[in-house]
Design a protein around this motif. Sequence first.
Motif, PDB file in Angstrom:
ATOM      1  N   CYS A  13     -17.538 -24.956  28.789  1.00  0.00           N
ATOM      2  CA  CYS A  13     -17.564 -23.698  29.536  1.00  0.00           C
ATOM      3  C   CYS A  13     -16.149 -23.135  29.657  1.00  0.00           C
ATOM      4  O   CYS A  13     -15.192 -23.874  29.922  1.00  0.00           O
ATOM      5  N   ASP A  14     -16.016 -21.831  29.460  1.00  0.00           N
ATOM      6  CA  ASP A  14     -14.715 -21.176  29.601  1.00  0.00           C
ATOM      7  C   ASP A  14     -14.138 -21.422  30.989  1.00  0.00           C
ATOM      8  O   ASP A  14     -14.843 -21.301  31.992  1.00  0.00           O
ATOM      9  N   GLY A  15     -12.876 -21.761  31.027  1.00  0.00           N
ATOM     10  CA  GLY A  15     -12.184 -21.933  32.290  1.00  0.00           C
ATOM     11  C   GLY A  15     -12.207 -23.334  32.849  1.00  0.00           C
ATOM     12  O   GLY A  15     -11.570 -23.612  33.864  1.00  0.00           O
ATOM     13  N   VAL A  16     -12.926 -24.251  32.206  1.00  0.00           N
ATOM     14  CA  VAL A  16     -13.022 -25.626  32.697  1.00  0.00           C
ATOM     15  C   VAL A  16     -12.099 -26.525  31.876  1.00  0.00           C
ATOM     16  O   VAL A  16     -12.248 -26.627  30.664  1.00  0.00           O
ATOM     17  N   ALA A  17     -11.157 -27.179  32.558  1.00  0.00           N
ATOM     18  CA  ALA A  17     -10.269 -28.123  31.879  1.00  0.00           C
ATOM     19  C   ALA A  17     -10.839 -29.537  31.948  1.00  0.00           C
ATOM     20  O   ALA A  17     -10.898 -30.246  30.956  1.00  0.00           O
ATOM     21  N   PHE A  36     -17.263 -31.094  40.222  1.00  0.00           N
ATOM     22  CA  PHE A  36     -15.859 -30.876  40.544  1.00  0.00           C
ATOM     23  C   PHE A  36     -15.180 -30.503  39.243  1.00  0.00           C
ATOM     24  O   PHE A  36     -15.373 -31.176  38.228  1.00  0.00           O
ATOM     25  N   VAL A  37     -14.403 -29.426  39.250  1.00  0.00           N
ATOM     26  CA  VAL A  37     -13.709 -29.012  38.032  1.00  0.00           C
ATOM     27  C   VAL A  37     -12.255 -28.695  38.330  1.00  0.00           C
ATOM     28  O   VAL A  37     -11.898 -28.327  39.447  1.00  0.00           O
ATOM     29  N   THR A  38     -11.437 -28.841  37.303  1.00  0.00           N
ATOM     30  CA  THR A  38     -10.093 -28.283  37.324  1.00  0.00           C
ATOM     31  C   THR A  38     -10.115 -27.119  36.346  1.00  0.00           C
ATOM     32  O   THR A  38     -10.786 -27.160  35.314  1.00  0.00           O
ATOM     33  N   PRO A  42      -5.680 -19.413  34.956  1.00  0.00           N
ATOM     34  CA  PRO A  42      -5.369 -18.940  36.307  1.00  0.00           C
ATOM     35  C   PRO A  42      -6.604 -18.687  37.168  1.00  0.00           C
ATOM     36  O   PRO A  42      -6.528 -18.715  38.387  1.00  0.00           O
ATOM     37  N   THR A  43      -7.748 -18.445  36.532  1.00  0.00           N
ATOM     38  CA  THR A  43      -8.973 -18.171  37.275  1.00  0.00           C
ATOM     39  C   THR A  43      -9.991 -19.269  37.013  1.00  0.00           C
ATOM     40  O   THR A  43     -10.339 -19.540  35.861  1.00  0.00           O
ATOM     41  N   ASP A  49     -20.872 -18.665  36.907  1.00  0.00           N
ATOM     42  CA  ASP A  49     -20.375 -18.846  35.531  1.00  0.00           C
ATOM     43  C   ASP A  49     -20.929 -20.132  34.925  1.00  0.00           C
ATOM     44  O   ASP A  49     -21.362 -20.161  33.767  1.00  0.00           O
ATOM     45  N   ILE A  50     -20.887 -21.180  35.717  1.00  0.00           N
ATOM     46  CA  ILE A  50     -21.338 -22.508  35.263  1.00  0.00           C
ATOM     47  C   ILE A  50     -22.832 -22.480  34.941  1.00  0.00           C
ATOM     48  O   ILE A  50     -23.255 -22.940  33.885  1.00  0.00           O
ATOM     49  N   THR A  51     -23.640 -21.949  35.872  1.00  0.00           N
ATOM     50  CA  THR A  51     -25.087 -21.949  35.644  1.00  0.00           C
ATOM     51  C   THR A  51     -25.472 -21.020  34.490  1.00  0.00           C
ATOM     52  O   THR A  51     -26.374 -21.337  33.722  1.00  0.00           O
ATOM     53  N   SER A  52     -24.770 -19.916  34.344  1.00  0.00           N
ATOM     54  CA  SER A  52     -25.025 -19.018  33.221  1.00  0.00           C
ATOM     55  C   SER A  52     -24.727 -19.731  31.898  1.00  0.00           C
ATOM     56  O   SER A  52     -25.487 -19.610  30.928  1.00  0.00           O
ATOM     57  N   HIS A  53     -23.644 -20.471  31.862  1.00  0.00           N
ATOM     58  CA  HIS A  53     -23.271 -21.219  30.661  1.00  0.00           C
ATOM     59  C   HIS A  53     -24.335 -22.268  30.336  1.00  0.00           C
ATOM     60  O   HIS A  53     -24.767 -22.386  29.185  1.00  0.00           O
ATOM     61  N   LEU A  54     -24.760 -23.022  31.348  1.00  0.00           N
ATOM     62  CA  LEU A  54     -25.762 -24.064  31.114  1.00  0.00           C
ATOM     63  C   LEU A  54     -27.089 -23.475  30.664  1.00  0.00           C
ATOM     64  O   LEU A  54     -27.760 -24.033  29.796  1.00  0.00           O
TER      65      LEU A  54
END
Length: 95
Positions: A13-17, A36-38, A42-43, A49-54
């Motif tokens: 997912c975009d934005g998840v490290a 839990f995500v890092t 910057p955003t 976002d997460i549920t849309s990706h899944l």
Amino acid sequence: MSPAEVENALLTCDGVAEVAVVGVPDPKTGERSIAFVTASGPTAPTLADITSHLAGIGMAKPKWPEELRVVDAFPRTASGKVQKYQLRDTLQSRD
């Protein structure tokens, strides 16, 4: 639900490290999952976002995390493994 399956999906997912999914007791369902995500930029991603990706990758809705927590860093062992029990403890201390 396999936390590793959800974690691997969330890493795309975009934005998840980094991500760690933990289960916590729930009086209605028995257990619910929290991601839990890092953030990788910057955003940080939102739960939407997460549920849309899944949904977009076809993951079954019962596997989706019900809550999202963005953290700066994960608690780790000396060898670098994420200490999920400490993440659970942070949730219990808020109740």
